[in-house]
Motif scaffolding. Structure first.
Motif, PDB file in Angstrom:
ATOM      1  N   GLU A 424      -9.372  24.296 -17.033  1.00 52.64           N
ATOM      2  CA  GLU A 424      -9.265  23.603 -18.314  1.00 52.64           C
ATOM      3  C   GLU A 424      -9.839  24.442 -19.452  1.00 52.64           C
ATOM      4  N   LYS A 425     -10.944  25.096 -19.193  1.00 53.51           N
ATOM      5  CA  LYS A 425     -11.582  25.929 -20.211  1.00 53.51           C
ATOM      6  C   LYS A 425     -10.687  27.107 -20.587  1.00 53.51           C
ATOM      7  N   GLN A 426     -10.114  27.776 -19.573  1.00 55.74           N
ATOM      8  CA  GLN A 426      -9.233  28.920 -19.837  1.00 55.74           C
ATOM      9  C   GLN A 426      -7.950  28.477 -20.550  1.00 55.74           C
ATOM     10  N   MET A 427      -7.398  27.331 -20.122  1.00 54.28           N
ATOM     11  CA  MET A 427      -6.163  26.844 -20.725  1.00 54.28           C
ATOM     12  C   MET A 427      -6.394  26.419 -22.175  1.00 54.28           C
ATOM     13  N   LYS A 428      -7.562  25.852 -22.445  1.00 52.26           N
ATOM     14  CA  LYS A 428      -7.890  25.443 -23.806  1.00 52.26           C
ATOM     15  C   LYS A 428      -7.957  26.658 -24.727  1.00 52.26           C
ATOM     16  N   ALA A 429      -8.575  27.736 -24.210  1.00 56.70           N
ATOM     17  CA  ALA A 429      -8.670  28.967 -25.005  1.00 56.70           C
ATOM     18  C   ALA A 429      -7.285  29.570 -25.231  1.00 56.70           C
ATOM     19  N   ALA A 430      -6.429  29.529 -24.211  1.00 59.31           N
ATOM     20  CA  ALA A 430      -5.078  30.085 -24.343  1.00 59.31           C
ATOM     21  C   ALA A 430      -4.261  29.292 -25.355  1.00 59.31           C
ATOM     22  N   LYS A 431      -4.404  27.962 -25.330  1.00 58.76           N
ATOM     23  CA  LYS A 431      -3.669  27.128 -26.282  1.00 58.76           C
ATOM     24  C   LYS A 431      -4.161  27.356 -27.706  1.00 58.76           C
ATOM     25  N   LYS A 432      -5.461  27.585 -27.827  1.00 60.91           N
ATOM     26  CA  LYS A 432      -6.035  27.820 -29.148  1.00 60.91           C
ATOM     27  C   LYS A 432      -5.494  29.105 -29.762  1.00 60.91           C
ATOM     28  N   SER A 433      -5.205  30.096 -28.894  1.00 60.10           N
ATOM     29  CA  SER A 433      -4.659  31.371 -29.388  1.00 60.10           C
ATOM     30  C   SER A 433      -3.213  31.227 -29.829  1.00 60.10           C
ATOM     31  N   GLY A 434      -2.550  30.186 -29.348  1.00 59.52           N
ATOM     32  CA  GLY A 434      -1.156  29.963 -29.715  1.00 59.52           C
ATOM     33  C   GLY A 434      -0.168  30.777 -28.922  1.00 59.52           C
ATOM     34  N   SER A 435      -0.635  31.520 -27.930  1.00 66.27           N
ATOM     35  CA  SER A 435       0.245  32.383 -27.138  1.00 66.27           C
ATOM     36  C   SER A 435       0.700  31.646 -25.877  1.00 66.27           C
ATOM     37  N   LYS A 436       2.016  31.457 -25.771  1.00 63.47           N
ATOM     38  CA  LYS A 436       2.563  30.831 -24.569  1.00 63.47           C
ATOM     39  C   LYS A 436       2.445  31.745 -23.353  1.00 63.47           C
ATOM     40  N   LYS A 438      -0.081  33.707 -22.679  1.00 61.69           N
ATOM     41  CA  LYS A 438      -1.440  33.546 -22.140  1.00 61.69           C
ATOM     42  C   LYS A 438      -1.554  32.249 -21.337  1.00 61.69           C
ATOM     43  N   GLN A 439      -0.915  31.179 -21.834  1.00 63.50           N
ATOM     44  CA  GLN A 439      -0.954  29.906 -21.112  1.00 63.50           C
ATOM     45  C   GLN A 439      -0.267  30.041 -19.750  1.00 63.50           C
ATOM     46  N   ALA A 440       0.875  30.734 -19.731  1.00 61.02           N
ATOM     47  CA  ALA A 440       1.597  30.933 -18.481  1.00 61.02           C
ATOM     48  C   ALA A 440       0.784  31.784 -17.511  1.00 61.02           C
ATOM     49  N   LYS A 441       0.076  32.772 -18.058  1.00 59.14           N
ATOM     50  CA  LYS A 441      -0.748  33.650 -17.215  1.00 59.14           C
ATOM     51  C   LYS A 441      -1.894  32.873 -16.575  1.00 59.14           C
ATOM     52  N   VAL A 442      -2.555  32.000 -17.355  1.00 55.48           N
ATOM     53  CA  VAL A 442      -3.649  31.179 -16.820  1.00 55.48           C
ATOM     54  C   VAL A 442      -3.134  30.268 -15.715  1.00 55.48           C
ATOM     55  N   ASP A 443      -1.969  29.663 -15.952  1.00 57.13           N
ATOM     56  CA  ASP A 443      -1.380  28.758 -14.962  1.00 57.13           C
ATOM     57  C   ASP A 443      -1.022  29.508 -13.682  1.00 57.13           C
ATOM     58  N   LYS A 444      -0.459  30.712 -13.826  1.00 60.47           N
ATOM     59  CA  LYS A 444      -0.069  31.521 -12.679  1.00 60.47           C
ATOM     60  C   LYS A 444      -1.284  31.957 -11.867  1.00 60.47           C
ATOM     61  N   GLN A 445      -2.348  32.358 -12.544  1.00 56.05           N
ATOM     62  CA  GLN A 445      -3.566  32.783 -11.848  1.00 56.05           C
ATOM     63  C   GLN A 445      -4.210  31.623 -11.079  1.00 56.05           C
ATOM     64  N   ALA A 446      -4.186  30.422 -11.691  1.00 55.84           N
ATOM     65  CA  ALA A 446      -4.775  29.251 -11.033  1.00 55.84           C
ATOM     66  C   ALA A 446      -4.005  28.901  -9.766  1.00 55.84           C
ATOM     67  N   LYS A 447      -2.671  28.985  -9.822  1.00 53.45           N
ATOM     68  CA  LYS A 447      -1.853  28.681  -8.650  1.00 53.45           C
ATOM     69  C   LYS A 447      -2.055  29.713  -7.549  1.00 53.45           C
ATOM     70  N   ALA A 448      -2.160  30.986  -7.951  1.00 55.23           N
ATOM     71  CA  ALA A 448      -2.380  32.047  -6.968  1.00 55.23           C
ATOM     72  C   ALA A 448      -3.725  31.872  -6.280  1.00 55.23           C
ATOM     73  N   SER A 449      -4.750  31.474  -7.055  1.00 51.98           N
ATOM     74  CA  SER A 449      -6.080  31.251  -6.491  1.00 51.98           C
ATOM     75  C   SER A 449      -6.067  30.092  -5.507  1.00 51.98           C
ATOM     76  N   ALA A 450      -5.340  29.012  -5.870  1.00 51.41           N
ATOM     77  CA  ALA A 450      -5.254  27.850  -4.980  1.00 51.41           C
ATOM     78  C   ALA A 450      -4.520  28.205  -3.699  1.00 51.41           C
ATOM     79  N   LYS A 451      -3.476  29.023  -3.807  1.00 52.35           N
ATOM     80  CA  LYS A 451      -2.717  29.420  -2.624  1.00 52.35           C
ATOM     81  C   LYS A 451      -3.553  30.278  -1.701  1.00 52.35           C
ATOM     82  N   GLY A 452      -4.356  31.189  -2.276  1.00 54.90           N
ATOM     83  CA  GLY A 452      -5.206  32.057  -1.470  1.00 54.90           C
ATOM     84  C   GLY A 452      -6.270  31.286  -0.726  1.00 54.90           C
TER      85      GLY A 452
END
Length: 743
Positions: A424-436, A438-452
């Motif tokens: 949530e903290k990383q996604m909030k920062a990505a949304k604040k930057s306005g970069s989609k 960055k948001q996609a990257k945060v989401d992808k990293q979270a899913k990869a971490s959960a899968k591992g």
């Protein structure tokens, strides 16, 4: 002076004349409209009945009689449509006093017509409400298997081919009920020889999963015989013992065939020169011996005895038993035939304490596959080797009993919520930057971490994890509930309830009764009532409550005493066609907001507050009853099997509330953990044993009583196991002797 008196008389006469005129107008109008009003519905009495029903306390629900527009008026009641004023003029008319009548005014005629139309609309509206309530009730009571939709991945030839034929494994399983998702993309795994506890909040799909397995709506190996105990046995003229033995269909068939062939041979009805009949008889005898035909009745009798059936009850026809006892017979049949996969849904609900402890000990020795849904923590702790947790629309697997699961689950919950906060903290920062990106990257990293993390081996809590797909972290919101009973007001008398030299017997029942009762309850009492079902525990509770009166002796109760009652048949006392809010408002007079706040505290979610009570589950109805008890501000709680419809969280909340309650508590329950918590204070707690028509106080606390029962049960089952081992040894010896003879 005479003039003033004359003026007063004139005023009085005018006032009387005016009053008579008003009433006469109404009577004259009603007489004129007699022919037209006779065809109208009598709406005022119907409206009056509705008002009375709304103001009366809620008793057992009865269908309300609502007069419809087609209902004919009663004889000589042609004034039913008119809203006539109350007057004594009717008496004057009956006595022959001449009454002057005038023609009705136009305004009165229009008012009468408006009143009739309004009454007609009200009756029509009430009729439609009744029809709607009846339709909702019928829909609620309809058991439609088609409301469930299940999908899963087809079995392949890869990893699944290594599974033994006694395992059940279903990938990518999704179950919906009327479009609502219960489980999504999860894995169902039932390994042979394991004893599973299936846990999770009520209404989330535990029973549905059991039915899907039993009805083979998910892939189940064909060689597995699966049995779900969920319905009571059908009542017939067969005795309870015969019904249990009849569950072994193969043995019953062999016995029938053996009797027919033996009768034919003895009656010389067949020619057996080639020995075909004799050979078949030998095959039958051999198979019957393997199935334990000689000891079948004895084994069935021991199971029934463990579940609380006396010898006389075992000989009684099944159609003479209540639904609860027939459920025990169904359970006994399942234990007797020992299916490959046994599924038990709340098996302790209809059992007394000793029967629960017996079943608990019996299932710890179960050698085949077992899946149990239960709200009893001690029961699950004793019998399970694994826990399947239905959470967040997934099935999660844990090795160990329920106590081990709780520790591992709490650890996993903290880890998952920590990951969620980080995400949530990383996604909030990505949304604040306005970069989609960055948001996609945060989401992808979270899913990869959960899968591992989900793929790690050797972790107890992740073993058998159902997470076949990865998703962004989600917060684990645990289901919590808090019961609370208000602090009771002080009462002057020390003994609030007393039975003195009391006896009770139902009319015409010489075989049942309670005698020589000398017991009392005060504000600090903690009493556990134990004993076999049918011994009189509920009868004793009704005597204490004043619902029954002793046939001999005295029953005393403090004048201002308020009693909170919870009966195991509480559903019968609820009005089905009203909501929980309406039900409690009629009892307390509180505002809707206050009632809803109280229901929320007892764990009834907001969208159920305004639903008709008939649409609520057993656990939800239980919460309504507990809220009603709290609103009554009781001094003493009399609780008869309060846990039957509650989940574990609610039972814990009830135990907490009873520990904090400063009034008296008298409880009947098969939940040993709840009884241990209620009666943990040795100074003020008592254990009353109801048996053989008497109530005796046990010399010791509840834990002492429970340990005594367990030792007694273990000795019985140990003896049964020794007998079965000897039978198996004899059978093996016979087989070896037969092999030697053939050689």
């Amino acid at each position: 002076m005479p003039r003033k008196e004359d003026e007063k008389k004139d005023k009085k006469k005018k006032s009387s004349s005016s009053s008579s005129k008003d009433v006469v107008d109404g009577k004259k109008s009603s007489g004129k409209d007699k022919s037209s009003s006779s065809s109208k519905t009598k709406t005022k009495p119907a409206a009056s009945a509705k008002s009375a029903a709304a103001s009366a306390p809620l008793p057992k629900p009865r269908p309300r009689k609502i007069q419809t527009l087609e209902e004919p008026p009663k004889k000589n009641d042609y004034l039913g449509d008119l809203d006539l004023p109350s007057s004594s003029d009717s008496e004057d008319e009956a006595s022959g006093t001449p009454v002057q009548r005038e023609k009705p005014t136009k305004e009165l005629f229009l008012a009468q017509r408006s009143s009739a139309a309004a009454s007609k609309r009200m009756a029509d509206k009430e009729r439609k409400m009744q029809e709607k309530a009846a339709a909702m009730k019928a829909d609620a009571l309809r058991d439609d298997d088609n409301v469930f939709d299940v999908s899963y991945e087809q079995q392949g030839s890869g990893e699944d081919s290594t599974l033994s034929a006694t395992d059940i494994k279903v990938h990518q399983m999704t179950i919906r009920a009327k479009g609502k998702i219960l489980l999504e993309n999860t894995t169902l795994t039932i390994a042979a020889g394991r004893r599973y506890g299936l846990v999770g909040p009520n209404g989330k799909g535990k029973s549905t999963v059991m039915r899907m397995i039993a009805r083979r709506q998910v892939p189940v190996p064909e060689n597995l015989d699966v049995l779900l105990v969920e319905q009571e046995v059908v009542g017939t003229e067969d005795s309870a013992l015969e019904s249990v033995v009849a569950a072994d269909v193969e043995l019953v068939g062999l016995r029938k065939e053996e009797a027919e062939l033996t009768a034919k041979l003895e009656g010389l009805q067949v020619d057996d020169e080639d020995g075909g009949v004799s050979d078949r008889l030998n095959e039958i005898y051999e198979r019957m011996n393997e199935l334990g035909s000689a000891s079948a009745e004895a084994r069935a009798s021991k199971i029934l005895h463990g579940l609380g059936f006396t010898e006389e009850m075992q000989r009684r026809a099944t159609n003479l038993f209540s639904g609860g006892w027939r459920m025990r017979i169904s359970l006994a049949r399942a234990l007797y035939i020992q299916p490959t996969v046994l599924l038990l849904d709340e098996p302790t609900n209809h059992l007394d304490l000793r029967a629960v402890l017996w079943l608990e000990e019996y299932l710890t020795r179960w050698k085949k596959t077992l899946v149990v849904v239960s709200h009893d923590r001690d029961f699950l702790n004793s019998i399970t080797t694994d826990i399947i947790h239905l959470h967040d629309e997934r099935l999660h697997y844990y090795r160990g009993n329920f106590e081990s699961f709780e520790d591992m689950y709490e650890q996993k919950r903290r880890e998952m919520n920590k990951e969620y906060e980080k995400y949530e903290k990383q996604m909030k920062a990505a949304k604040k930057s306005g970069s989609k990106d960055k948001q996609a990257k945060v989401d992808k990293q979270a899913k990869a971490s959960a899968k591992g993390k989900g793929g790690k081996k050797g972790s107890k809590q992740s073993e058998g994890s159902s997470e076949t797909t990865t998703a962004a972290p989600r917060k684990w919101n645990d289901y919590t509930v808090k019961f609370e009973f208000p602090e009771p007001t002080e009462l002057s008398s020390a003994q609030l309830l007393q039975l003195m030299d009391a006896s009770f017997k139902y009319p015409g029942r010489d075989d049942f009764g309670l005698k020589d009762l000398n017991i009392g309850i005060d504000m600090g009492s903690r009493v556990c009532i134990v004993g076999p079902n049918g011994a009189g525990k509920t009868t004793l509770m009704n005597l204490l409550a004043g619902d029954l009166e002793p046939t001999q002796g005295d029953q005393r109760k403090s004048h201002y005493l308020r009693i909170g009652r919870y009966n195991q048949h509480f559903v019968d006392a609820l009005a089905f066609d009203v909501s929980a809010v309406e039900y409690l408002q009629s009892m307390s007079g509180l505002r809707q907001e206050e009632i809803r706040a109280k229901l929320g505290k007892f764990g009834l979610s907001g969208h159920h507050h305004l639903q008709p009570i008939m649409k609520l589950s057993g656990g939800q109805k239980a919460r309504v009853v507990f809220a009603a008890i709290a609103l009554s501000n009781p001094h003493i709680l009399l609780l008869d099997e309060p846990t039957n419809h509650l989940d574990m969280e609610s039972i814990d909340a009830l135990a907490d509330a009873l520990e904090e309650f400063e009034g008296g508590v008298v409880i009947i329950s098969h939940d040993s953990r709840l009884l241990s918590r209620v009666c943990d204070d040795a100074e003020r707690s008592e254990v009353w044993i109801v048996e053989d028509g008497k109530v005796e106080e046990y010399d010791g606390d509840f834990e002492d009583y429970k340990d005594e029962l367990i030792h007694e049960i273990q000795a019985e089952l140990d003896e049964d196991e020794r007998e079965e081992e000897e039978r198996q040894k004899a059978l093996q010896t016979a087989r070896e002797a037969k092999m030697k003879t053939k050689k």
